[in-house]
Design a protein around this motif. Structure first.
Motif, PDB file in Angstrom:
ATOM      1  N   VAL A   6       0.894  -1.160   0.000  1.00 21.83           N
ATOM      2  CA  VAL A   6       0.000   0.000   0.000  1.00 21.83           C
ATOM      3  C   VAL A   6       0.926   1.202   0.000  1.00 21.83           C
ATOM      4  CG1 VAL A   6      -1.834   1.198   1.216  1.00 21.83           C
ATOM      5  CG2 VAL A   6      -1.651  -1.281   1.392  1.00 21.83           C
ATOM      6  N   ASP A   8       1.989   5.501  -1.154  1.00 20.83           N
ATOM      7  CA  ASP A   8       1.604   6.867  -1.493  1.00 20.83           C
ATOM      8  C   ASP A   8       1.571   6.997  -3.020  1.00 20.83           C
ATOM      9  OD1 ASP A   8       1.638   9.797  -0.159  1.00 20.83           O
ATOM     10  OD2 ASP A   8       2.552   9.834  -2.146  1.00 20.83           O
ATOM     11  N   THR A  49      -9.855  10.181  -1.816  1.00 20.13           N
ATOM     12  CA  THR A  49      -8.928   9.832  -0.736  1.00 20.13           C
ATOM     13  C   THR A  49      -9.152   8.367  -0.390  1.00 20.13           C
ATOM     14  OG1 THR A  49      -8.906  12.069   0.165  1.00 20.13           O
ATOM     15  CG2 THR A  49      -8.243  10.297   1.647  1.00 20.13           C
ATOM     16  N   TYR A  50      -8.077   7.587  -0.468  1.00 17.85           N
ATOM     17  CA  TYR A  50      -8.149   6.164  -0.128  1.00 17.85           C
ATOM     18  C   TYR A  50      -7.622   5.971   1.290  1.00 17.85           C
ATOM     19  CZ  TYR A  50      -9.077   5.193  -5.002  1.00 17.85           C
ATOM     20  OH  TYR A  50      -9.653   5.151  -6.249  1.00 17.85           O
ATOM     21  N   ASP A  51      -8.406   5.254   2.094  1.00 14.62           N
ATOM     22  CA  ASP A  51      -7.982   4.889   3.435  1.00 14.62           C
ATOM     23  C   ASP A  51      -7.768   3.382   3.447  1.00 14.62           C
ATOM     24  OD1 ASP A  51      -7.373   5.146   6.104  1.00 14.62           O
ATOM     25  OD2 ASP A  51      -9.459   5.196   6.782  1.00 14.62           O
ATOM     26  N   SER A  52      -6.824   2.930   4.266  1.00 13.95           N
ATOM     27  CA  SER A  52      -6.447   1.521   4.211  1.00 13.95           C
ATOM     28  C   SER A  52      -6.027   1.022   5.587  1.00 13.95           C
ATOM     29  CB  SER A  52      -5.261   1.399   3.237  1.00 13.95           C
ATOM     30  OG  SER A  52      -4.456   0.303   3.529  1.00 13.95           O
ATOM     31  N   ASP A  54      -3.519  -1.097   6.561  1.00 13.76           N
ATOM     32  CA  ASP A  54      -2.389  -1.637   5.781  1.00 13.76           C
ATOM     33  C   ASP A  54      -2.083  -3.113   6.074  1.00 13.76           C
ATOM     34  OD1 ASP A  54      -2.322   0.939   4.924  1.00 13.76           O
ATOM     35  OD2 ASP A  54      -0.294   1.380   5.629  1.00 13.76           O
ATOM     36  N   HIS A  83      -1.662  -0.748  -4.137  1.00 16.67           N
ATOM     37  CA  HIS A  83      -2.832   0.129  -4.030  1.00 16.67           C
ATOM     38  C   HIS A  83      -2.382   1.455  -3.448  1.00 16.67           C
ATOM     39  CE1 HIS A  83      -6.884   1.538  -3.497  1.00 16.67           C
ATOM     40  NE2 HIS A  83      -7.376   0.400  -3.947  1.00 16.67           N
ATOM     41  N   LYS A  85      -2.641   4.967  -1.351  1.00 15.16           N
ATOM     42  CA  LYS A  85      -3.235   5.396  -0.083  1.00 15.16           C
ATOM     43  C   LYS A  85      -3.138   6.913  -0.026  1.00 15.16           C
ATOM     44  CE  LYS A  85      -2.768   4.619   4.850  1.00 15.16           C
ATOM     45  NZ  LYS A  85      -2.091   3.855   5.888  1.00 15.16           N
ATOM     46  N   SER A  94      -4.998   4.444  -8.860  1.00 16.69           N
ATOM     47  CA  SER A  94      -5.367   3.958  -7.522  1.00 16.69           C
ATOM     48  C   SER A  94      -4.822   2.555  -7.282  1.00 16.69           C
ATOM     49  CB  SER A  94      -6.883   3.947  -7.361  1.00 16.69           C
ATOM     50  OG  SER A  94      -7.474   3.125  -8.335  1.00 16.69           O
ATOM     51  N   ILE A 124     -10.197  -1.429   2.238  1.00 17.93           N
ATOM     52  CA  ILE A 124      -9.822  -0.128   1.676  1.00 17.93           C
ATOM     53  C   ILE A 124     -11.123   0.656   1.529  1.00 17.93           C
ATOM     54  CG2 ILE A 124      -8.936   1.039  -0.395  1.00 17.93           C
ATOM     55  CD1 ILE A 124      -7.071  -1.359  -0.774  1.00 17.93           C
TER      56      ILE A 124
ATOM     57  N   GLY B  87     -12.721  -0.733  -1.909  1.00 20.62           N
ATOM     58  CA  GLY B  87     -11.508  -0.235  -2.572  1.00 20.62           C
ATOM     59  C   GLY B  87     -11.415  -0.622  -4.032  1.00 20.62           C
TER      60      GLY B  87
END
Lengths: 147, 88
Positions: A6, A8, A49-52, A54, A83, A85, A94, A124, B87
């Motif tokens: 995961v 940036d 905005t992707y949140d994960s 991890d 992916h 983040k 993405s 995610i 996702g």
């Protein structure tokens, strides 16, 4: 052979994926790239905005890779899954799923299996940003507990 | 006992921080965490049933393992709330 992470958006890279999956044992390779599109639910999207989670994401990617090998009878499978983040602007990448196998049918099946399973079970989340409206978390799918 | 609940996805709207600290009775289980989270939602968003439904549908995890409502907690445990996912 498998790599997953995961990362940036600054570090998500097709070159890295291509180098990883290069193998003389494989006659077919395939790249799936997910990008942020400019509309959803009749709204103008400017970014996501992707949140994960991890640790769970990486575990999920590894489980999916191992299940694919068992289910699809793959020969010399290689997969690279990363992916993004954080904030990804319109058109940004993405997700990259790069796979290589002995034959072409295998890479199509392999890539499709990975993305469909990620959609079902990888933790995610997406917060969409819109032009002129407040950002919203998108509805998701309940994560089922394996018995 | 003290339990830290790490927030993800839409659950991040429940706090300005990335987690919520709960004070629970000894021998509490994940079900008790869920019940307290529901109370927090009712206080913070009294007119929005979406958040209530979201917590009811959420899973919980410890490290990288999903845990059930019957999972027994220990003092200073950290768990994550995993709202419905989306996702890719």
């Amino acid at each position: 052979m498998f790599h997953c992470d995961v990362v940036d958006i600054k570090n998500i890279s097709l070159d890295k994926a291509q180098k990883f999956i290069e193998s003389h044992k494989c006659g077919a390779s395939l790249f799936f790239i997910g990008t942020v599109r400019n509309h959803n639910n009749e709204k103008e999207v400017t970014g996501i905005t992707y949140d994960s989670h991890d640790a769970m994401v990486k575990k999920s990617f590894e489980e999916i890779y191992n299940e694919a090998i068992k289910k699809l009878d793959l020969q010399h499978p290689v997969a690279f899954v990363e992916h993004a983040k954080g904030y990804v602007p319109l058109g940004g990448i993405s997700i990259i799923i790069a796979v290589a196998c002995k034959h072409r049918k295998q890479v199509y099946d392999f890539s499709r299996f990975i993305i469909e399973e990620i959609k079902k079970r990888t933790p995610i989340w997406k917060k969409e940003h819109y032009k002129g409206e407040d950002a919203e978390w998108l509805d998701g799918q309940k994560l089922e507990i394996k018995k | 006992m003290k339990i830290k609940v790490e927030l993800f996805g839409v659950c991040r709207e429940l706090s300005d921080k990335d987690h919520i600290d709960l004070e629970l009775n000894e021998n509490s289980k994940i079900k008790d965490v869920r019940d307290q989270m529901i109370e927090i939602v009712k206080t913070k968003f009294p007119e929005n049933n979406n958040y209530l439904e979201m917590v009811e549908k959420s899973a919980f995890s410890s490290k990288d393992e999903i845990i059930e409502d019957t999972y027994k907690l220990k003092n200073n445990d950290a768990v994550s709330i995993i709202p419905p996912i989306g996702g890719g």
